[in-house]
Design a protein around this motif. Structure first.
Motif, PDB file in Angstrom:
ATOM      1  N   SER A  51       0.712  -1.070  -0.444  1.00 57.90           N
ATOM      2  CA  SER A  51      -0.330   0.027   0.163  1.00 57.90           C
ATOM      3  C   SER A  51       0.804   1.097   0.051  1.00 57.90           C
ATOM      4  O   SER A  51       2.076   1.699   0.853  1.00 57.90           O
ATOM      5  N   LYS A  52       0.685   2.256  -1.103  1.00 62.87           N
ATOM      6  CA  LYS A  52       1.440   3.737  -0.958  1.00 62.87           C
ATOM      7  C   LYS A  52       0.543   3.945  -1.374  1.00 62.87           C
ATOM      8  O   LYS A  52       0.046   4.439  -2.158  1.00 62.87           O
ATOM      9  N   PHE A  53       0.297   5.485  -0.556  1.00 62.62           N
ATOM     10  CA  PHE A  53      -0.296   6.850  -0.611  1.00 62.62           C
ATOM     11  C   PHE A  53      -1.742   6.402  -1.040  1.00 62.62           C
ATOM     12  O   PHE A  53      -2.056   7.374  -2.147  1.00 62.62           O
ATOM     13  N   GLY A  54      -2.607   4.476   0.040  1.00 63.89           N
ATOM     14  CA  GLY A  54      -3.806   5.324  -0.298  1.00 63.89           C
ATOM     15  C   GLY A  54      -3.948   3.717  -1.818  1.00 63.89           C
ATOM     16  O   GLY A  54      -4.829   3.228  -2.091  1.00 63.89           O
ATOM     17  N   ASP A  55      -2.395   3.698  -2.880  1.00 65.31           N
ATOM     18  CA  ASP A  55      -2.892   2.828  -3.624  1.00 65.31           C
ATOM     19  C   ASP A  55      -2.680   1.652  -3.640  1.00 65.31           C
ATOM     20  O   ASP A  55      -0.772   1.532  -2.458  1.00 65.31           O
ATOM     21  N   VAL A  56      -3.151   0.496  -3.771  1.00 66.01           N
ATOM     22  CA  VAL A  56      -2.289  -0.823  -3.812  1.00 66.01           C
ATOM     23  C   VAL A  56      -1.572  -1.141  -5.371  1.00 66.01           C
ATOM     24  O   VAL A  56      -2.191  -0.779  -6.421  1.00 66.01           O
ATOM     25  N   VAL A  57      -0.112  -1.082  -4.561  1.00 66.98           N
ATOM     26  CA  VAL A  57       0.780  -1.400  -5.809  1.00 66.98           C
ATOM     27  C   VAL A  57       1.427  -2.881  -5.243  1.00 66.98           C
ATOM     28  O   VAL A  57       1.334  -3.430  -4.615  1.00 66.98           O
ATOM     29  N   LYS A  58       1.645  -3.245  -6.556  1.00 71.27           N
ATOM     30  CA  LYS A  58       2.817  -4.668  -6.717  1.00 71.27           C
ATOM     31  C   LYS A  58       3.992  -3.934  -6.005  1.00 71.27           C
ATOM     32  O   LYS A  58       4.619  -3.346  -6.385  1.00 71.27           O
ATOM     33  N   GLU A 254     -10.101  -8.092 -11.993  1.00 69.95           N
ATOM     34  CA  GLU A 254      -9.860  -6.973 -12.536  1.00 69.95           C
ATOM     35  C   GLU A 254     -10.073  -8.109 -13.784  1.00 69.95           C
ATOM     36  O   GLU A 254     -10.018  -9.706 -13.792  1.00 69.95           O
ATOM     37  N   THR A 265      -6.560  -9.491  -6.636  1.00 67.90           N
ATOM     38  CA  THR A 265      -5.981  -9.033  -5.138  1.00 67.90           C
ATOM     39  C   THR A 265      -6.448 -10.232  -3.800  1.00 67.90           C
ATOM     40  O   THR A 265      -7.333  -9.584  -4.214  1.00 67.90           O
TER      41      THR A 265
END
Length: 284
Positions: A51-58, A254, A265
């Motif tokens: 989780s980075k800045f409210g986003d879920v990233v790889k 997705e 996810t």
């Protein structure tokens, strides 16, 4: 092929992939891999999620969750090859069927092509009569047989026999489209455990055995979206945890233009901590 929930009780994922039902109520492997049509193959790559800045990233490639599953024309598995995070082959499972698309053999090999274990299925008509499991670890052959007893359409008992000795017997008081109830005894006839499962549209929604229980929720695409004390094998097949700690997972998807998921996810707990991101390439 149709999965009868009782099959899950007596072995491994390999047995879940066996057929226990009739042609009129048949499902195939592609459906249990979260696909809405037969495909040639799927390739899955899994990453740790952050989780980075409210986003879920790889994040980095996960240690597990990388595989290629290939299917035949009707949508049953022919092979599943698993890889590590360096892209090196970890092992391969291969499947064989009879003329009625019923699984007759599943063989699991290590990274050097040596046989680890094998399941062989024998049928009485379209019902599993016997499943034999042979393990080949440490240069020895360890064989266990699972004998199924049917009463018409219903599975009523499974005997586990090893070395010619009865190890356990599971007896079912219910085993139908709504679920199952069973009691398991050891080879001397002493009760070991009892449990039950609830099904909806042929899929498990709750399982209880002793002090252990799992729950599963599904979306309208027949994909799991919530797991309690359970986890996903190959992103779709339900397995369960045993132990004192409780686990819960939420799953989001997705989809491509055909309505099949291409990104999955997984989040853990009520705080929805990101756990993993799986990306899937589908060859139609």
């Amino acid at each position: 092929m149709r999965r009868n929930i009782s099959c899950i009780l007596v072995a491994t994922v390999a047995l879940v992939l066996s057929g226990c039902g009739s042609k009129s109520d048949r499902a195939y492997d592609y459906e249990y891999y979260g696909l809405n049509t037969p495909v040639k193959s799927v390739k899955v790559t899994t990453y740790d999620a952050e989780s980075k800045f409210g986003d879920v990233v790889k994040g980095d490639l996960a240690r597990e969750g990388h595989y290629v599953a290939k299917f035949n024309d009707v949508g049953n598995l022919t092979s599943v090859a698993s890889y590590d995070d360096d892209g090196e082959l970890r092992g391969m499972d291969k499947y064989k069927y009879n003329g009625h698309d019923m699984l007759v053999e599943m063989s699991s090999y290590d990274d050097e092509g040596e046989l680890n274990y094998q399941f062989v299925y024998e049928y009485d008509g379209e019902r599993v009569a016997t499943m034999t499991q042979a393990n080949y670890w440490n240069d020895t052959e360890d064989v266990t047989r699972y004998d199924h007893t049917w009463d018409g359409e219903q599975l009523v008992a499974v005997d586990v026999v090893a070395g010619g000795t009865l190890v356990s017997r599971t007896k079912f008081s219910q085993n139908d489209d709504s679920g199952s109830k069973w009691v398991t005894y050891d080879g001397d006839g002493n009760e070991v455990s009892r449990g039950s499962e609830q099904l909806k549209d042929g899929r498990i929604v709750k399982r209880t055995e002793g002090d252990h229980s799992i729950e599963v929720r599904w979306n309208d695409k027949k994909l799991p979206t919530y797991l309690k004390n359970a986890y996903l094998h190959h992103n779709a097949l339900i397995s369960w945890y045993y132990g004192d700690k409780e686990y819960s997972y939420y799953i989001e998807y997705e989809y491509d233009d055909s309505g099949n998921w291409v990104k999955q996810t997984i989040f853990e707990g009520e705080m929805r901590r990101p756990v993993s991101i799986s990306e899937r390439v589908i060859t139609y």
